[in-house]
Write an enzyme that holds these catalytic residues in place. Structure first.
Site, PDB file in Angstrom:
ATOM      1  N   ASN A  29      -4.718  16.322  25.333  1.00 47.39           N
ATOM      2  CA  ASN A  29      -5.203  17.231  24.296  1.00 47.39           C
ATOM      3  C   ASN A  29      -4.407  16.908  23.035  1.00 47.39           C
ATOM      4  OD1 ASN A  29      -6.001  19.284  22.611  1.00 47.39           O
ATOM      5  ND2 ASN A  29      -5.547  20.938  24.038  1.00 47.39           N
ATOM      6  N   ARG A 100      -9.682  16.117  25.798  1.00 48.27           N
ATOM      7  CA  ARG A 100     -10.319  17.302  25.233  1.00 48.27           C
ATOM      8  C   ARG A 100     -10.724  16.984  23.793  1.00 48.27           C
ATOM      9  NH1 ARG A 100      -7.950  22.112  21.795  1.00 48.27           N
ATOM     10  NH2 ARG A 100      -9.748  23.507  21.826  1.00 48.27           N
ATOM     11  N   HIS A 189     -14.667  26.726  22.893  1.00 48.98           N
ATOM     12  CA  HIS A 189     -14.099  27.219  24.156  1.00 48.98           C
ATOM     13  C   HIS A 189     -15.063  27.020  25.325  1.00 48.98           C
ATOM     14  CE1 HIS A 189     -11.617  30.184  21.513  1.00 48.98           C
ATOM     15  NE2 HIS A 189     -10.854  29.149  21.847  1.00 48.98           N
ATOM     16  N   ARG A 250      -7.015  33.950  12.399  1.00 43.89           N
ATOM     17  CA  ARG A 250      -8.331  33.756  11.783  1.00 43.89           C
ATOM     18  C   ARG A 250      -9.022  35.107  11.574  1.00 43.89           C
ATOM     19  NH1 ARG A 250     -10.032  29.574  16.333  1.00 43.89           N
ATOM     20  NH2 ARG A 250      -8.344  28.071  16.056  1.00 43.89           N
ATOM     21  N   GLU A 395      -8.600  25.191  31.564  1.00 45.98           N
ATOM     22  CA  GLU A 395      -9.376  24.169  30.869  1.00 45.98           C
ATOM     23  C   GLU A 395      -8.957  22.761  31.262  1.00 45.98           C
ATOM     24  OE1 GLU A 395     -10.396  25.619  26.568  1.00 45.98           O
ATOM     25  OE2 GLU A 395      -8.503  26.558  27.146  1.00 45.98           O
TER      26      GLU A 395
END
Length: 409
Positions: A29, A100, A189, A250, A395
């Site tokens: 990742n 990823r 996601h 965010r 994940e």
């Protein structure tokens, strides 16, 4: 455990007798200044080794590997960090590498074996994910350089949402913007939403392809997803990960005219306003204290009014997002909480369910406090009109399994 490393994984060197070494997958990742990795046996789900190279291209660059420890690697770049990671693997054999990738645009509706054409398409999506895709391409090329003999697979955050119908992914904008610039809702996601939905199907003893659920991935980034018969029907994030729920830093949804208003009223330029919405808003902006929900809950308990406000906004906006996603379903078989906040914060789950009175959930406070660990994830009573579960996400395991699937003849 080091806070920068993947939560939920116990790291140890596995006895070779207990692990099928031929199936080991190196999961990568890659971020703009970091490179996170883990070696996973997707069949046993065991993690053999994992770590992160962080603060790359700076004098403070550091490689942390569990269980081996930390090593200073000042000014090292992604390619050299990948070489250092390779050295840290020692004699652990690797069957393939899974990467990823945040944004696959409309090019990719599933994971893919990487070649030059696929890498070029990932790079072509850089305008859609300028903070992520260029770093992914850098990481992919560095991995290919250091592991040229191994197959490489890309697993996309956006791929699972490619089943959304047009009425869910189109913005009410001039159609030419979609045709020319691919302006549409993509969602993110996806690996997490898919994984926990499949896990929920097992826990509920229902076929995944017949299940209708809403999943809420809550961490520093947050999104919810409506899943019907094994497919994503709608999700809260859009063209970028900024749309939707309130998050750690965010803003989530705001009036689009806010950007022009802030440019005119504060003297910021568009880039600075966009940065404010991505990095200085959400829980951090509202509280003025932290983007960490644990810190805010503790502060709110001690009377910090803005921490309390941030938590209230977060939970209300989440509940509002969940009810909006219900429009994509015929029924709600279950509501799934996952991610760092979703899995570990009983107060946030309780507050969110309190806003969902129309769905008539009945929370079992003891089960919720235990995070559903003793009841197959369930945190509501057996007679609750809405079933709510806590399902830990993984994940990295999804990426490892997808990589293994594509490597099989």
């Amino acid at each position: 455990m080091d806070k920068h490393l993947t939560p939920g994984h116990v790291i140890c060197l596995i006895n070779p007798v207990t692990v099928n070494l031929s199936h080991n997958i190196l999961v990568i990742n890659c971020g703009s200044s970091s490179l996170k990795f883990a070696v996973i046996d997707p069949e046993s789900t065991q993690v053999l080794i994992q770590g992160i190279a962080e603060r790359l291209n700076s004098p403070d660059a550091l490689l942390k590997v569990q269980p081996l420890g930390s090593q200073a690697i000042p000014y090292i770049n992604h390619a050299k960090a990948m070489a250092a990671i390779l050295a840290s693997l020692g004699d652990i054999p690797i069957a393939g590498i899974g990467h990823r990738v945040v944004h696959g645009g409309e090019f990719f509706s599933a994971s893919v074996l990487l070649n030059e054409d696929a890498v070029a398409k990932i790079d072509a999506c850089r305008a859609l994910a300028p903070l992520h895709n260029p770093a992914h391409v850098t990481g992919i090329r560095a991995a290919m350089e250091n592991f040229p003999e191994l197959p490489h697979v890309a697993v996309f955050d956006t791929a699972f949402h490619q089943t959304m119908p047009p009425h869910a992914y189109f913005y009410a904008l001039p159609y030419d913007l979609y045709k020319t610039h691919q302006v549409r809702r993509y969602g993110f996601h996806g690996t997490s939403h898919r994984f926990v939905a499949e896990q929920a199907a097992t826990l509920l003893d229902k076929p995944f392809t017949e299940l209708q659920i809403i999943t809420a991935h809550l961490g520093n980034g947050c999104s919810a997803c409506a899943i019907k018969n094994g497919q994503s029907m709608d999700t809260t994030m859009g063209l970028t990960p900024l749309e939707g729920l309130a998050m750690g830093t965010r803003s989530g949804d705001v009036d689009p005219n806010l950007i022009q208003f802030l440019v005119e009223q504060t003297g910021r330029d568009i880039r600075q306003v966009t940065d404010l919405l991505n990095r200085d808003s959400g829980l951090l902006g509202l509280s003025g204290l932290s983007n960490d929900m644990r810190t805010l809950l503790e502060a709110a308990d001690n009377g910090h009014s803005r921490a309390e406000l941030a938590i209230d906004v977060f939970c209300y906006r989440l509940a509002k997002g969940i009810l909006g996603l219900a429009a994509a379903l015929d029924r709600i078989d279950a509501l799934i909480f996952t991610g760092g906040i979703g899995e570990n914060s009983a107060p946030i789950r309780a507050r969110t369910l309190a806003h969902l009175k129309v769905l008539k959930p009945t929370l079992d406070h003891d089960l919720n406090s235990a995070h559903g660990r003793h009841t197959a994830g369930r945190i509501t009573t057996t007679d609750s009109a809405l079933t709510a579960l806590v399902v830990p996400t993984n994940e990295e395991l999804v990426i490892a399994r997808e990589t293994q699937r594509l490597l099989q003849p």
